[in-house]
Design an enzyme around this catalytic site. Structure first.
Site, PDB file in Angstrom:
ATOM      1  N   ARG A 149       0.850  -1.192   0.000  1.00  0.00           N
ATOM      2  CA  ARG A 149       0.000   0.000   0.000  1.00  0.00           C
ATOM      3  C   ARG A 149       0.885   1.240   0.000  1.00  0.00           C
ATOM      4  O   ARG A 149       1.688   1.449   0.913  1.00  0.00           O
ATOM      5  CB  ARG A 149      -0.953   0.047   1.194  1.00  0.00           C
ATOM      6  N   ASP A 200      -4.569   3.355  14.092  1.00  0.00           N
ATOM      7  CA  ASP A 200      -3.750   3.946  13.051  1.00  0.00           C
ATOM      8  C   ASP A 200      -4.274   5.349  12.778  1.00  0.00           C
ATOM      9  O   ASP A 200      -5.115   5.863  13.516  1.00  0.00           O
ATOM     10  CB  ASP A 200      -3.702   3.067  11.797  1.00  0.00           C
TER      11      ASP A 200
END
Length: 535
Positions: free
Chosen positions: A168, A449
């Site tokens: 990613r 996150d």
């Protein structure tokens, strides 16, 4: 390196001296490819970001998001994506995490099908870690990665049958300040893509796989078209057939949910799946509808996937993907195991419920943040899939049409003092970790996150803007937030211990939290002002 490439390379400026290890990754040939991509595509990124702002201005003054009338022919058309490689057909369970060496090994060895190695939301892009992350992934692809713990001497290395690796890259809004192109920082997305592709495509293809990517934060089909051009250019540069590069796009912004067909269409040569990036999606719901007082969300803890607006998003994603031959990936379970057996059972029960909802909706797989949850989450999809690799056969064609009103439906639930205080503590702790170089942090039983911290701070910003009352009757104001922030900093000092608190950057994190939460305009991403703290 050709003369033309050498000229391009000279226009690329690295602001840091390279160590010998970094020079292994940032070779002249690799940087030539970076420069070629920057030359072709970097100038279009500001235009795409500006278009986001124009759209947001329309929403701010009252125009709600909706399906685009000008692309109805794409939504009504009879077309499918190019196809899904055999090693991506079964993605029933994926794990994600940052690209530090030990994490990469443990994630690839987990009881999962895919590891999404993350340069984005679970990663703080300090320069040494960015380059080291690329070296770690190169070694993982080559099967040579190992790690010895400096204190215990324990050695970590890959098992015989590791998970499939997908990289990613950073979102379009993030830059890499240590690499300048024509005097400006290069888009972080191009830098991450270029290095992973350049160093690994050949070995990946030799082993029967390919260069696979997760693409985050898209807000419009024009951004998907940009990525398609990037992928096609890279394939042409290295003599690869069209569609060699494969991508999964996260549908994690509210505007993008109205353009899923269009995103699939414009990436049809390269795309294999869409993913319900649920936490960022909730954040985007707040951010996009920030000026709409009737769309203010309650406490983060009660905004779960069974809420009507989120369940509609999940079902529409499944229906859209399967109609076009693409996989529909479910969202992240951010829980982490508990050492207390009773608490751990509660965690596993929540995982079971969450993943059962996704499997029943027709998703082809799902995400976890911790290897300790793999067996529970995988068992749900094992039961749902049976002997099939995915659920592409579930069309949801009998569903009633999902409308814009369904996707924008207000969410019920309380706004509580406890919820607001919890948001403050989570956001401050996460921001402190991020500006200290750690983008993936266990806090109060969840693996936090950037997305979950974004929800925490954006919720309070919106409550302040619209003067929303808490369940105790108090109206949320800047003064109330500042009072709670001051009080919760004392709670954190007590929880963490005075020494840990003093050694950390908690005061800087609180100052940034206050800036983000009390500003007149909602800052798009906390990582933008946070990036100045990183080396």
């Amino acid at each position: 390196m050709t003369e033309a490439c050498s000229t391009l390379r000279e226009s690329l400026v690295l602001t840091e001296a390279l160590s010998p290890e970094q020079a292994e990754i940032l070779t002249d040939d690799a940087l030539c490819f970076v420069a070629s991509l920057a030359d072709k595509f970097a100038s279009r990124v500001p235009e795409l970001l500006a278009a986001r702002e124009v759209r947001q201005q329309r929403i701010d003054v009252g125009t709600l998001p909706d399906f685009l009338p000008e692309t109805e022919s794409i939504r009504q058309g009879d077309w499918t994506i190019r196809g899904i490689p055999s090693d991506l057909q079964d993605r029933r369970l994926e794990i994600t995490g940052p690209v530090d060496r030990k994490m990469v090994i443990n994630a690839l060895n987990a009881n999962v099908k895919v590891f999404m190695a993350d340069f984005e939301d679970s990663f703080a892009p300090a320069w040494p870690q960015v380059v080291e992350g690329q070296r770690n992934l190169r070694d993982a692809v080559n099967g040579t990665i190992s790690y010895t713990h400096p204190d215990t001497g324990k050695r970590y290395q890959l098992n015989d049958n590791p998970a499939r690796l997908i990289c990613r890259v950073r979102g379009l809004h993030l830059t890499e300040k240590h690499v300048e192109w024509q005097g400006k920082p290069i888009p972080g997305a191009l830098f991450d893509f270029a290095l992973y592709f350049f160093h690994n495509y050949r070995r990946l293809l030799e082993t029967g796989s390919g260069p696979y990517f997760y693409v985050p934060k898209l807000q419009a089909y024009q951004e998907a078209a940009w990525w398609s051009d990037v992928f096609s250019f890279a394939e042409d540069e290295f003599g690869l057939s069209r569609g060699t590069i494969k991508a999964t796009v996260l549908i994690e912004t509210l505007p993008a949910v109205f353009e899923m067909d269009e995103i699939l269409y414009h990436l049809r040569d390269h795309i294999v799946a869409l993913n319900c990036g649920r936490w960022d999606y909730i954040f985007s719901y707040i951010k996009t509808l920030r000026n709409h007082p009737d769309r203010v969300l309650p406490d983060r803890q009660v905004v779960t996937m069974d809420k009507p607006f989120l369940n509609a998003y999940s079902r529409l994603l499944v229906k859209t993907c399967h109609k076009r031959g693409a996989l529909a990936m479910g969202g992240m379970a951010a829980f982490i195991p508990s050492k207390d057996p009773a608490e751990n059972q509660q965690v596993l029960d929540k995982i079971e419920k969450d993943k059962t909802l996704e499997a029943n909706n027709g998703h082809d797989g799902t995400w976890i943040a911790h290897p300790g949850l793999a067996d529970t989450a995988k068992a749900v999809f094992d039961r749902a899939l049976g002997d099939k690799p995915n659920q592409l056969h579930i069309s949801r064609e009998q569903d009633a049409p999902i409308t814009a009103a369904d996707l924008l439906a207000p969410c019920d639930g309380e706004r509580t003092e406890a919820g607001m205080r919890h948001n403050i503590r989570v956001a401050v702790q996460y921001i402190e970790a991020w500006i200290s170089g750690n983008g993936c942090v266990p806090i109060y039983g969840l693996m936090e996150d950037a997305a979950t911290a974004e929800i925490s701070r954006a919720s309070i910003w919106q409550w302040i803007k619209h003067q929303k009352p808490l369940s105790n009757g108090q109206v949320v104001t800047k003064a109330l937030f500042e009072q709670y922030l001051s009080e919760e900093m004392k709670v954190l000092e007590h929880e963490l211990g005075a020494d840990v608190f003093a050694r950390g950057q908690y005061q800087q994190a609180a100052a940034l939290m206050a800036q983000l939460t009390t500003s007149d305009e909602l800052v798009n991403f906390l990582t933008l002002p946070g990036y100045q703290y990183l080396p």
